[in-house]
Scaffold this active site. Sequence first.
Site: not given
Length: 237
Positions: A7, A43, A70, A190-191, A213
């Site tokens: 990302n 995103h 996204e 995510h994370d 990302g």
Amino acid sequence: MTKLSVNINKIATLRNARGGNVPDVIQVARDVQKFGAQGVTIHPRPDERHIRYQDAYDLKPVVTSEYNIEGNPIDSFLGMVLKIQPTQVTLVPDAVDAITSNAGWDTITHKDFLVEIISECKRNNIRTSIFVDPELKMVEGAFHTGTDRIELYTEEFAKQYALGNKQAVQPYVDCAVLAHQLGIGVNAGHDLSLDNIRFFKEQVPHLLEVSIGHALICEALYNGLENVITDYLQKLK
């Protein structure tokens, strides 16, 4: 091997902080692919505070691996996606003022809406994925939307893993098993970071792709972008 999609939103954040075109988002997309990443994720949000809609168009001829866009499927986002026709669209229920994604879809309450959006994307040969919390009922709901894949929202796993609670991965394991049984592909994001990605990959079956990302870019500040991507690829084997 689980694929790594990078990302590049944070690159755009840095560019926008000073205006101009440094760092160059398009060149970074070329570079992460050259360094081995199997996909590029963006995103864009309505306020264009990092990735701009124009970036999404400019990246289309540059991303020769998997191109994943996204976002919340508001009209402007969906119109852009249908014109660009990326490899994959990941539907995320972002609030307009959300700093980052903070919840998955309620796939039961929003079933009819998701069915409509997913059907339109699939008619345009775009693979669909929907962002979901690691709850079995949400995976079951996702099945009834017709989506190709789900993306498991991994913030809680990352938080608990950092505290030493490795059992926090179990809901993700259960959801991945169910999704596979239902014929749905499994992504995650995510994370996720170099600290937790190997454990997550080893525990969660049928994991097709991770989108990373913020952590990856932060790690690259210390170790270099090419080195960090190589490290992720090694851990995802």
